[in-house]
Design an enzyme around this catalytic site. Structure first.
Site, mmCIF file in Angstrom:
data_model
loop_
_atom_site.group_PDB
_atom_site.id
_atom_site.type_symbol
_atom_site.label_atom_id
_atom_site.label_comp_id
_atom_site.label_asym_id
_atom_site.label_seq_id
_atom_site.Cartn_x
_atom_site.Cartn_y
_atom_site.Cartn_z
ATOM 1 N N ARG A 62 0.835 -1.208 0.000
ATOM 2 C CA ARG A 62 0.000 0.000 0.000
ATOM 3 C C ARG A 62 0.870 1.259 0.000
ATOM 4 N NH1 ARG A 62 -3.817 -1.482 5.027
ATOM 5 N NH2 ARG A 62 -1.761 -2.025 5.811
ATOM 6 N N ASP B 284 1.017 5.662 0.177
ATOM 7 C CA ASP B 284 0.325 6.783 0.797
ATOM 8 C C ASP B 284 -0.115 7.821 -0.227
ATOM 9 O OD1 ASP B 284 0.706 5.730 3.350
ATOM 10 O OD2 ASP B 284 2.645 6.739 3.597
ATOM 11 N N ARG C 85 10.297 7.360 3.790
ATOM 12 C CA ARG C 85 10.281 8.816 3.928
ATOM 13 C C ARG C 85 11.026 9.268 5.187
ATOM 14 N NH1 ARG C 85 4.119 10.248 3.462
ATOM 15 N NH2 ARG C 85 4.934 12.335 3.932
#
Length: 255
Positions: free
Chosen positions: A49, A51, A196
């Site tokens: 998945r 973001d 990130r």
């Protein structure tokens, strides 16, 4: 039967991959389009998945269907019906034991940084802009501390739902191409915001705000508050998944 797709998408117009209250999402767009071609409701499962704002060049999904379609019919049909920010690259019938998420042995991401004095106009939704100087060699050196099996608690979001923070990083490299600094990572799996947060930490090293060895201290400290900021999502790209060769996913030209 079980069908697998290779999918690319521009993350900018979507609220991430997973279906949620906010729309559109990549999953909901795929399910609507695939259901239309299959002529029955379809639920898709992805390899990883992503973001809000995160793009993908080779996301893998699978779904169950009773519809009989050729790979070409799946590709053309879904691409005709789907949001313009999503494209099916290929389709393949797979063994019933194949699972887009649980059969994967590794996943790969790329984070792209534009390092120059002038803000970008082209591809700005798939870049993070950072003013120079930025030492990519020191960033690469620091990234090597992340290789191997570690507790990556220092680099995961407070919203991460994973029960176990241990992951195995197979590759971590940083290099420069023109004005672009590319960060590439491959691991068995990733935690929420892990890439990130790693990039935000490496940026502190690249800007000479922290020494190279600091990244190891952050990793071993297992404390998210000691790491760097969460880098923006628009520089992040999901670039691929690997599976046992027996599944032949992604397919080659002879499949």
């Amino acid at each position: 039967m079980r069908i697998a797709f290779g999918v690319e998408y521009d993350g900018q117009p979507f609220y991430g991959f997973q279906t949620q209250k906010q729309e559109p999402t990549v999953q909901s767009c795929l399910e609507k389009a695939v259901s239309k071609v299959a002529n029955h409701p379809v639920r898709v499962i992805c390899a990883g998945r992503t973001d809000t704002g995160v793009s993908a060049t080779q996301q893998i999904i699978h779904f169950e269907t009773t519809a009989v379609r050729t790979p070409r019919q799946w590709v053309l049909g879904v691409n005709t019906a789907i949001h313009e920010g999503v494209s099916v690259l290929w389709a393949k019938q797979v063994d019933d034991t194949f699972h887009a998420r649980f059969s994967a042995t590794s996943r790969s991401y790329q984070y792209r940084i534009l390092c120059r004095k002038v803000r970008p106009a082209i591809n700005r939704h798939q870049l993070t802009w950072v003013l120079p100087p930025l030492d990519h060699k020191k960033m690469h050196e620091a990234a090597q501390y992340l290789l191997g099996e570690h507790d990556f608690n220092a680099f995961r979001s407070s919203k991460c739902q994973a029960n176990n923070p241990v992951r195995t990083m197979h590759e971590a490299r940083v290099y420069q191409v023109g004005d672009h600094i590319i960060c590439e990572f491959r691991a068995n799996a990733f935690l929420h915001h892990m890439i990130r947060n790693i990039v935000g930490t490496l940026l502190k090293v690249g800007k000479a705000e922290r020494p190279v060895q600091w990244v190891e201290e952050v990793l071993l400290g297992k404390d998210r508050t000691k790491a760097g900021m969460t880098a923006p999502p628009n520089g992040l790209m999901f670039t691929g998944v690997t599976y046992p060769h027996s599944y032949r996913v992604p397919p080659n030209e002879t499949d």
